[in-house]
Design a protein around this motif. Structure first.
Motif, short mmCIF file in Angstrom:
data_model
loop_
_atom_site.label_atom_id
_atom_site.label_comp_id
_atom_site.label_asym_id
_atom_site.label_seq_id
_atom_site.Cartn_x
_atom_site.Cartn_y
_atom_site.Cartn_z
N VAL A 158 0.84 -1.21 0.00
CA VAL A 158 0.00 0.00 0.00
C VAL A 158 0.86 1.24 0.00
N VAL A 174 -2.74 -3.27 -10.86
CA VAL A 174 -1.53 -3.42 -10.05
C VAL A 174 -0.88 -4.75 -10.43
N SER A 188 -5.60 -7.73 -7.05
CA SER A 188 -6.93 -7.15 -6.95
C SER A 188 -6.98 -6.13 -5.82
N LEU A 189 -7.50 -4.95 -6.15
CA LEU A 189 -7.63 -3.91 -5.11
C LEU A 189 -8.59 -4.35 -4.01
N LYS A 190 -9.60 -5.11 -4.38
CA LYS A 190 -10.55 -5.60 -3.38
C LYS A 190 -9.85 -6.50 -2.36
N LEU A 192 -6.72 -6.48 -1.70
CA LEU A 192 -5.77 -5.65 -0.96
C LEU A 192 -6.45 -4.94 0.21
#
Length: 450
Positions: A158, A174, A188-190, A192
């Motif tokens: 992050v 990413v 996956s941002l979710k 993360l």
């Protein structure tokens, strides 16, 4: 914001810009999408367009230039020095757009621009992008991306993503790499956001991400992004090192350009032309296929002359010449268009023999239906039964032959690395005109005894 362009607005803008009063419109224009401003600039005189771009904010002016037609952009850039291009334009563009802009300049101007870029890393990156041949993935890609190491934990990722994102306008994805910068997958941002900050990234990222190599053909990239429904595609080198990404807007340009090229071929144009091109440019694009059509017309005339005696015995055969020629050309174009579309989308078609047998069946069925109609119409119009049957038999034969030629020719051209779109244009039509008339008169001489 919604931007409506009227002739009154263009006239007023032109007058104000020339008079040095562009500031009356700058607030509105700087809040307007670059594509809309490009439409405005295109309608202004060259002088007013140049002045307006210099008055706009640098970032907005750079975006507008990218949206302009290439010829107009080249004329406008003549007023920019190498330093101005580097500082006012290149510094405000993504690397892929900046490389495209520089690539349109002469070699001398390219060196001038690259030498004027203050950041040596940025200059080297752009110089590296200029190396890739046109219409390859490398020529389309940009280098702005966010990547993390698979050994890091979520918290470290992050922090690193925040640092990288400061210099990137749009974060599309990413990417996860190893210590050697080899692409391993995507993050996956979710995941993360919903994973413990102490969790190693290696446990949560998605492996085996779709990617393309820098030297892959741009059309293959477009097909891959369409197939996998992607808005961004990572680009790797031959050793799978992550070197860039291609976004959907660049792929849309490739698809549009390829469709335009195929349409030009199908229309009998040998090069790209615009409505405002010069008479000589337009003539040069149209003339080659017109000459081929002329030769084909002479060939068709030669066929008719070869059967002059038969025509003198049964002159009513001449009434059906346009019908035979038109049907052969139409069927050939239909068949070739289907094959060209399949080749363009890499759709499975099976073996050549299987495809030809399928077209044979389609041709026979269509030919039979059309022949029955022509027999009925001929008898209704008072033609002799023997002539009606002759036309019907010839029509079936012409339709079948045209379908087979329309299928075989694009596949043959594709095998020899020639754009199969050539087969959907005057080439197929002219070929089928000559063969169709030959078949028609040959059958007529046999059945009518002419």
């Amino acid at each position: 914001m919604k931007f409506e362009v009227t002739s009154e607005y263009i006239n007023q803008l032109e007058e104000d810009v020339i008079a040095g009063n562009a500031e009356l419109h700058l607030e509105e224009l700087n809040d307007t999408h670059a594509a809309d401003i490009a439409e405005v600039v295109d309608q202004l005189s060259l002088e007013a367009g140049k002045l307006l771009l210099h008055d706009l904010e640098d970032e907005k002016a750079a975006d507008v230039l990218i949206e302009l037609d290439e010829d107009l952009r080249a004329k406008i850039l003549e007023d920019y020095s190498g330093l101005e291009i580097a500082t006012e334009l290149v510094d405000n563009l993504d690397s892929d757009d900046a490389a495209d802009l520089i690539n349109e300049l002469s070699e001398e101007r390219q060196r001038e621009v690259l030498n004027s870029i203050e950041d040596p890393i940025q200059a080297k990156g752009l110089a590296d992008l200029l190396i890739y041949p046109e219409n390859t993935a490398g020529a389309l890609m940009g280098t702005e991306l966010v990547k993390v190491n698979h050994n890091w934990r979520v918290l470290q990722c992050v922090k690193e993503m925040r640092r990288q994102a400061e210099d990137i306008e749009h974060v599309h994805s990413v990417y996860v790499v190893d210590d050697a910068n080899k692409l391993l997958g995507t993050l996956s941002l979710k995941k993360l956001l919903t994973t413990s900050t102490k969790t190693p990234i290696g446990e949560v990222f998605t492996k085996n991400a779709q990617s393309v190599e820098a030297m892959d053909d741009a059309e293959d990239v477009a097909r891959a992004m369409e197939k996998y429904d992607l808005i961004v595609m990572p680009v790797v080198d031959s050793l799978n090192h992550l070197i860039g990404r291609i976004t959907i807007d660049d792929v849309v340009d490739v698809i549009r350009d390829e469709a335009k090229e195929d349409y030009n071929f199908a229309s009998g144009l040998v090069e790209d032309v615009e409505s405002d091109d010069s008479v000589w440019t337009t003539t040069r694009a149209r003339l080659p296929w017109l000459l081929i059509g002329l030769v084909g017309g002479l060939g068709a005339a030669s066929v008719i002359g070869r059967f002059e005696l038969e025509l003198s015995h049964v002159p009513k055969m001449a009434f059906f010449i346009p019908l035979i020629a038109a049907m052969g050309g139409n069927v050939g174009v239909q068949s070739s268009a289907i094959i060209v579309q399949a080749l363009a989308s890499k759709s499975p078609m099976g073996s050549l023999l299987k495809r030809l047998f399928k077209e044979l069946g389609v041709g026979l069925l269509n030919g039979l239906i059309c022949s029955l109609i022509i027999v009925g119409a001929s008898l209704f119009l008072g033609y002799e039964t023997k002539l009606a049957i002759t036309v019907a038999v010839a029509l079936i034969s012409v339709v079948v032959v045209a379908a087979l030629i329309g299928t075989f020719v694009p596949l043959l051209l594709d095998k020899y690395k020639i754009d199969p779109a050539l087969a959907t244009g005057p080439f197929i039509t002219t070929t089928n005109d000559i063969l169709g008339l030959f078949i028609y008169f040959t059958i007529g001489s046999l059945l009518l005894g002419a």
